[in-house]
Write a protein that holds these residues in place. Structure first.
Motif, PDB file in Angstrom:
ATOM      1  N   UNK A   1       8.379   2.676   2.605  1.00  0.00           N
ATOM      2  CA  UNK A   1       7.596   1.581   3.148  1.00  0.00           C
ATOM      3  C   UNK A   1       6.109   1.913   3.020  1.00  0.00           C
ATOM      4  N   UNK A   2       5.325   0.918   2.684  1.00  0.00           N
ATOM      5  CA  UNK A   2       3.885   1.090   2.515  1.00  0.00           C
ATOM      6  C   UNK A   2       3.231   1.347   3.866  1.00  0.00           C
ATOM      7  N   UNK A   3       2.250   2.232   3.863  1.00  0.00           N
ATOM      8  CA  UNK A   3       1.531   2.596   5.088  1.00  0.00           C
ATOM      9  C   UNK A   3       0.045   2.323   4.868  1.00  0.00           C
ATOM     10  N   UNK A   4      -0.466   1.200   5.416  1.00  0.00           N
ATOM     11  CA  UNK A   4      -1.884   0.893   5.238  1.00  0.00           C
ATOM     12  C   UNK A   4      -2.762   1.790   6.097  1.00  0.00           C
ATOM     13  N   UNK A   5      -3.960   2.057   5.613  1.00  0.00           N
ATOM     14  CA  UNK A   5      -4.933   2.839   6.372  1.00  0.00           C
ATOM     15  C   UNK A   5      -5.485   2.001   7.523  1.00  0.00           C
ATOM     16  N   UNK A   6      -6.114   2.666   8.473  1.00  0.00           N
ATOM     17  CA  UNK A   6      -6.754   1.961   9.583  1.00  0.00           C
ATOM     18  C   UNK A   6      -7.845   1.024   9.074  1.00  0.00           C
ATOM     19  N   UNK A   7      -8.575   1.477   8.053  1.00  0.00           N
ATOM     20  CA  UNK A   7      -9.639   0.637   7.475  1.00  0.00           C
ATOM     21  C   UNK A   7      -9.047  -0.644   6.877  1.00  0.00           C
ATOM     22  N   UNK A   8      -7.915  -0.524   6.190  1.00  0.00           N
ATOM     23  CA  UNK A   8      -7.286  -1.696   5.590  1.00  0.00           C
ATOM     24  C   UNK A   8      -6.801  -2.653   6.678  1.00  0.00           C
ATOM     25  N   UNK A   9      -6.270  -2.113   7.754  1.00  0.00           N
ATOM     26  CA  UNK A   9      -5.831  -2.956   8.871  1.00  0.00           C
ATOM     27  C   UNK A   9      -7.029  -3.671   9.492  1.00  0.00           C
ATOM     28  N   UNK A  10      -8.150  -2.981   9.627  1.00  0.00           N
ATOM     29  CA  UNK A  10      -9.364  -3.603  10.170  1.00  0.00           C
ATOM     30  C   UNK A  10      -9.841  -4.740   9.268  1.00  0.00           C
ATOM     31  N   UNK A  11      -9.785  -4.534   7.949  1.00  0.00           N
ATOM     32  CA  UNK A  11     -10.193  -5.580   7.012  1.00  0.00           C
ATOM     33  C   UNK A  11      -9.241  -6.771   7.070  1.00  0.00           C
ATOM     34  N   UNK A  42     -10.929  -7.709   1.738  1.00  0.00           N
ATOM     35  CA  UNK A  42      -9.584  -7.218   2.037  1.00  0.00           C
ATOM     36  C   UNK A  42      -8.770  -7.045   0.758  1.00  0.00           C
ATOM     37  N   UNK A  43      -8.783  -8.040  -0.111  1.00  0.00           N
ATOM     38  CA  UNK A  43      -8.001  -7.963  -1.342  1.00  0.00           C
ATOM     39  C   UNK A  43      -8.468  -6.820  -2.240  1.00  0.00           C
ATOM     40  N   UNK A  44      -9.764  -6.626  -2.331  1.00  0.00           N
ATOM     41  CA  UNK A  44     -10.298  -5.526  -3.138  1.00  0.00           C
ATOM     42  C   UNK A  44      -9.861  -4.176  -2.552  1.00  0.00           C
ATOM     43  N   UNK A  45      -9.889  -4.077  -1.230  1.00  0.00           N
ATOM     44  CA  UNK A  45      -9.482  -2.833  -0.574  1.00  0.00           C
ATOM     45  C   UNK A  45      -7.988  -2.576  -0.755  1.00  0.00           C
ATOM     46  N   UNK A  46      -7.188  -3.620  -0.710  1.00  0.00           N
ATOM     47  CA  UNK A  46      -5.737  -3.467  -0.932  1.00  0.00           C
ATOM     48  C   UNK A  46      -5.493  -2.918  -2.333  1.00  0.00           C
ATOM     49  N   UNK A  47      -6.133  -3.505  -3.309  1.00  0.00           N
ATOM     50  CA  UNK A  47      -5.969  -3.060  -4.691  1.00  0.00           C
ATOM     51  C   UNK A  47      -6.384  -1.604  -4.849  1.00  0.00           C
ATOM     52  N   UNK A  48      -7.550  -1.246  -4.325  1.00  0.00           N
ATOM     53  CA  UNK A  48      -8.045   0.126  -4.457  1.00  0.00           C
ATOM     54  C   UNK A  48      -7.138   1.117  -3.750  1.00  0.00           C
ATOM     55  N   UNK A  49      -6.712   0.782  -2.539  1.00  0.00           N
ATOM     56  CA  UNK A  49      -5.857   1.699  -1.772  1.00  0.00           C
ATOM     57  C   UNK A  49      -4.485   1.845  -2.424  1.00  0.00           C
ATOM     58  N   UNK A  50      -3.943   0.761  -2.928  1.00  0.00           N
ATOM     59  CA  UNK A  50      -2.634   0.817  -3.592  1.00  0.00           C
ATOM     60  C   UNK A  50      -2.695   1.703  -4.830  1.00  0.00           C
ATOM     61  N   UNK A  52      -4.906   4.122  -5.469  1.00  0.00           N
ATOM     62  CA  UNK A  52      -5.188   5.497  -5.076  1.00  0.00           C
ATOM     63  C   UNK A  52      -3.938   6.191  -4.517  1.00  0.00           C
ATOM     64  N   UNK A  53      -3.188   5.479  -3.694  1.00  0.00           N
ATOM     65  CA  UNK A  53      -2.002   6.059  -3.048  1.00  0.00           C
ATOM     66  C   UNK A  53      -0.723   5.849  -3.859  1.00  0.00           C
ATOM     67  N   UNK A  54      -0.864   5.188  -5.011  1.00  0.00           N
ATOM     68  CA  UNK A  54       0.281   4.872  -5.868  1.00  0.00           C
ATOM     69  C   UNK A  54       1.380   4.160  -5.080  1.00  0.00           C
ATOM     70  N   UNK A  55       0.951   3.120  -4.343  1.00  0.00           N
ATOM     71  CA  UNK A  55       1.864   2.298  -3.571  1.00  0.00           C
ATOM     72  C   UNK A  55       1.944   0.912  -4.197  1.00  0.00           C
ATOM     73  N   UNK A  56       3.001   0.205  -3.875  1.00  0.00           N
ATOM     74  CA  UNK A  56       3.161  -1.166  -4.327  1.00  0.00           C
ATOM     75  C   UNK A  56       2.103  -2.024  -3.631  1.00  0.00           C
ATOM     76  N   UNK A  57       1.290  -2.718  -4.408  1.00  0.00           N
ATOM     77  CA  UNK A  57       0.180  -3.484  -3.868  1.00  0.00           C
ATOM     78  C   UNK A  57       0.646  -4.570  -2.904  1.00  0.00           C
ATOM     79  N   UNK A  58       1.656  -5.315  -3.289  1.00  0.00           N
ATOM     80  CA  UNK A  58       2.176  -6.393  -2.440  1.00  0.00           C
ATOM     81  C   UNK A  58       2.696  -5.838  -1.119  1.00  0.00           C
ATOM     82  N   UNK A  59       3.465  -4.759  -1.175  1.00  0.00           N
ATOM     83  CA  UNK A  59       4.016  -4.169   0.044  1.00  0.00           C
ATOM     84  C   UNK A  59       2.897  -3.660   0.960  1.00  0.00           C
ATOM     85  N   UNK A  60       1.870  -3.093   0.382  1.00  0.00           N
ATOM     86  CA  UNK A  60       0.741  -2.599   1.167  1.00  0.00           C
ATOM     87  C   UNK A  60       0.018  -3.757   1.849  1.00  0.00           C
TER      88      UNK A  60
END
Length: 76
Positions: A1-11, A42-50, A52-60
């Motif tokens: 399961x994808x685990x978003x960062x606190x920053x991503x949740x704030x965005x 938010x969308x830019x941060x999702x893409x970058x975090x996904x 970087x963490x090699x996670x599924x972008x949609x799931x994140x």
């Protein structure tokens, strides 16, 4: 399961708050600008975090939104 960062949740929270504000009033370009800008950030941060963490972008993205819309109860 994808685990978003606190920053991503704030965005995600900022984007959803801006959306609620924009939809609560009659449409004008100026009123919707903060929502579009927050959503873009938010969308830019999702893409970058996904990437970087090699996670599924949609799931994140869905995990970040779920954390805002359906927060886990705090122990206490």
């Amino acid at each position: 399961m994808a685990k978003p960062s606190d920053k991503l949740i704030e965005l995600a929270r900022a984007s959803l708050t801006a959306q609620e504000q924009a939809l609560s009033e009659p449409y004008t370009e100026e009123r919707w600008t903060p929502w579009r800008e927050a959503a873009d950030a938010f969308q830019a941060a999702v893409t970058a975090e996904a990437e970087k963490a090699e996670q599924n972008r949609y799931e994140l993205e869905m995990a970040a939104k779920a954390a805002v819309l359906h927060p886990e109860p705090e122990d206490g």
